[in-house]
Structure formats: structure tokens, C-alpha cells
Scaffold this motif. Sequence first.
Motif, PDB file in Angstrom:
ATOM      1  N   ALA A 120     -10.262  -4.812   3.977  1.00  0.00           N
ATOM      2  CA  ALA A 120     -10.622  -3.840   5.010  1.00  0.00           C
ATOM      3  C   ALA A 120      -9.700  -3.945   6.213  1.00  0.00           C
ATOM      4  O   ALA A 120      -9.440  -2.947   6.890  1.00  0.00           O
ATOM      5  N   SER A 121      -9.185  -5.144   6.498  1.00  0.00           N
ATOM      6  CA  SER A 121      -8.231  -5.258   7.606  1.00  0.00           C
ATOM      7  C   SER A 121      -6.902  -4.619   7.217  1.00  0.00           C
ATOM      8  O   SER A 121      -6.255  -3.966   8.046  1.00  0.00           O
ATOM      9  N   TYR A 122      -6.490  -4.754   5.950  1.00  0.00           N
ATOM     10  CA  TYR A 122      -5.299  -4.040   5.486  1.00  0.00           C
ATOM     11  C   TYR A 122      -5.548  -2.530   5.519  1.00  0.00           C
ATOM     12  O   TYR A 122      -4.669  -1.747   5.905  1.00  0.00           O
ATOM     13  N   ILE A 143       0.842  -1.206   0.000  1.00  0.00           N
ATOM     14  CA  ILE A 143       0.000   0.000   0.000  1.00  0.00           C
ATOM     15  C   ILE A 143       0.873   1.249   0.000  1.00  0.00           C
ATOM     16  O   ILE A 143       0.634   2.199  -0.759  1.00  0.00           O
ATOM     17  N   GLU A 144       1.904   1.248   0.846  1.00  0.00           N
ATOM     18  CA  GLU A 144       2.796   2.411   0.924  1.00  0.00           C
ATOM     19  C   GLU A 144       3.438   2.712  -0.424  1.00  0.00           C
ATOM     20  O   GLU A 144       3.586   3.877  -0.812  1.00  0.00           O
ATOM     21  N   THR A 145       3.811   1.660  -1.145  1.00  0.00           N
ATOM     22  CA  THR A 145       4.426   1.828  -2.462  1.00  0.00           C
ATOM     23  C   THR A 145       3.476   2.560  -3.409  1.00  0.00           C
ATOM     24  O   THR A 145       3.886   3.478  -4.140  1.00  0.00           O
ATOM     25  N   ILE A 146       2.202   2.165  -3.392  1.00  0.00           N
ATOM     26  CA  ILE A 146       1.213   2.797  -4.268  1.00  0.00           C
ATOM     27  C   ILE A 146       0.976   4.249  -3.840  1.00  0.00           C
ATOM     28  O   ILE A 146       0.953   5.165  -4.675  1.00  0.00           O
ATOM     29  N   VAL A 147       0.801   4.473  -2.548  1.00  0.00           N
ATOM     30  CA  VAL A 147       0.530   5.823  -2.042  1.00  0.00           C
ATOM     31  C   VAL A 147       1.668   6.771  -2.384  1.00  0.00           C
ATOM     32  O   VAL A 147       1.449   7.908  -2.820  1.00  0.00           O
ATOM     33  N   ARG A 148       2.900   6.299  -2.215  1.00  0.00           N
ATOM     34  CA  ARG A 148       4.060   7.148  -2.517  1.00  0.00           C
ATOM     35  C   ARG A 148       4.166   7.436  -4.012  1.00  0.00           C
ATOM     36  O   ARG A 148       4.382   8.574  -4.423  1.00  0.00           O
ATOM     37  N   HIS A 149       4.022   6.368  -4.825  1.00  0.00           N
ATOM     38  CA  HIS A 149       4.163   6.552  -6.268  1.00  0.00           C
ATOM     39  C   HIS A 149       3.109   7.522  -6.797  1.00  0.00           C
ATOM     40  O   HIS A 149       3.412   8.383  -7.637  1.00  0.00           O
TER      41      HIS A 149
END
Length: 250
Positions: free
Chosen positions: A105-107, A84-90
Amino acid sequence: MGGVQIKSYFVHNGSVALHVLENGDASPDVPTLLIIGGLWEPAERAIPLLSGISSHVIAFSFRGRGLSSTPQSGYDLTDHLADIETIVRHCQLQNYCVLGFSRGASYALGWSIRNQHNIRGLILVDQPPIHNRVATETVEFWCNLVYLQIPILNFMRREALEGLGKDAKEVDFSPQLSQLQIPVTLFIGRNQEAVIQSDISDEILQLYLQSLPTCQVVEFLLSGHMIPDEEQQKYISEVEWFIKKISGQL
């Protein structure tokens, strides 16, 4: 929506290539929607939302799903949060909304609790606030499951399911729910006759409401767990309404 042109590309988290689908353009006025799919769901499962929501929407396939690559290990919560962090940063996401369906939803909860300073709102779709471990018999169940006449292994590799079985540890987010200071909406399936029943018991619902007094609940009377398929138009409309409300458009 006619003429929708969904962008498809890959982003790398180390050696893991993550497949992304994106529609629309980021706006300072309307928050981007980041979609986090269920256990086996590739980004393509979000196409109805990608094409049905009028604002900027991003979906992606976690490691081992869809067109993303499949490492031999790295399937615990922290590994998925790193994806998720990779997508948010990119995508340089700021002041965005997060939607998580089922295990997604747990992620989404794990991510939002840590990063809510940059998140405008959270939609949780029919999932208790728990990141479950995946037992050996559960791995076999998923490997053999056929949903809507399509084998789950068409969407998620056996190695990834077995990786979940080896790596995933239970994390209960219940004690941390009250830390959330962002708007949260909970979608619940209410159809008792559904083949796949809702995962939200009355006790779980009360837990959410007690921990998050401002939590909004949206009931889907014709759905069990699989709300995105069983009431697709209402699902899209309720997500759109949530984004507009967050944007101050209502």
C-alpha cells in the motif's frame, strides 16, 4: 470460478525479469485492477482475487519475490515504483484501479500520488501512509518468519530482504495525501485478538480521514493485519463492490 485460465508471463525492467499473473480482458467499461502485494508477497498470493473478481485483474512479483529475478541492489521506493511502471506500460493500463496491501500500500500510494491522472480509484489495505526503512533486526525477523507454516524465504530471497535493509529509506506520504483527487477506500482489520495486529491505529485512521474527507473505510471485524487470508470472501466481495461502484454499475 471453474475453468479460470490465469495467464503467466515475464516483463523486463532493464535486467530485472518481473513475473506477472493476469486474468480476464481489459474493458472500456470496467477498470482493470492492479494488485500490489505486501513486503514478501509474490504474485501467486493474489490468486484468490485474480480468480474471484469478474473483471480484468493483474498481479505481479516485485524484484526478489516469487519467480521474479533478484538484483543485488535496487530495493528503495524508486526501484519498486519503476517495477510498477514497467507493468503499467507493458499492460497499457489506462483508467485502472490500484490495490495495495501492507507495504504494497505504501508503494501503491507512492505510485498513485504521481500518476492519479490515469487512475480511477485506490484501495489501501491496512497500512499507514509511510514507506518504512527496514532495520537490520527487521531483516532478520523476516528471514526467520514462518507464516501459515511456510517460511517467508520460500516467497522472497534473503538477498532481497537484505537489499531492503540497505536501500529502503523512510518516506512519509502524509503531507501528500490531500493531493489525491481519486476515490480512496481503506480496509482496516478490527480483531483485537488477531495474532498479527492491524497496522492502523486510531491516530492513523484520523489522519487518513482528515486528509481524505471522502475516504471510505471498510472494517474487517474478524481480521487483524492479514485481511486477505483472515476474511478472504469478504475481501474479494469488497474489492468487487469497489470496482463496480467506480464503473457506475451500482
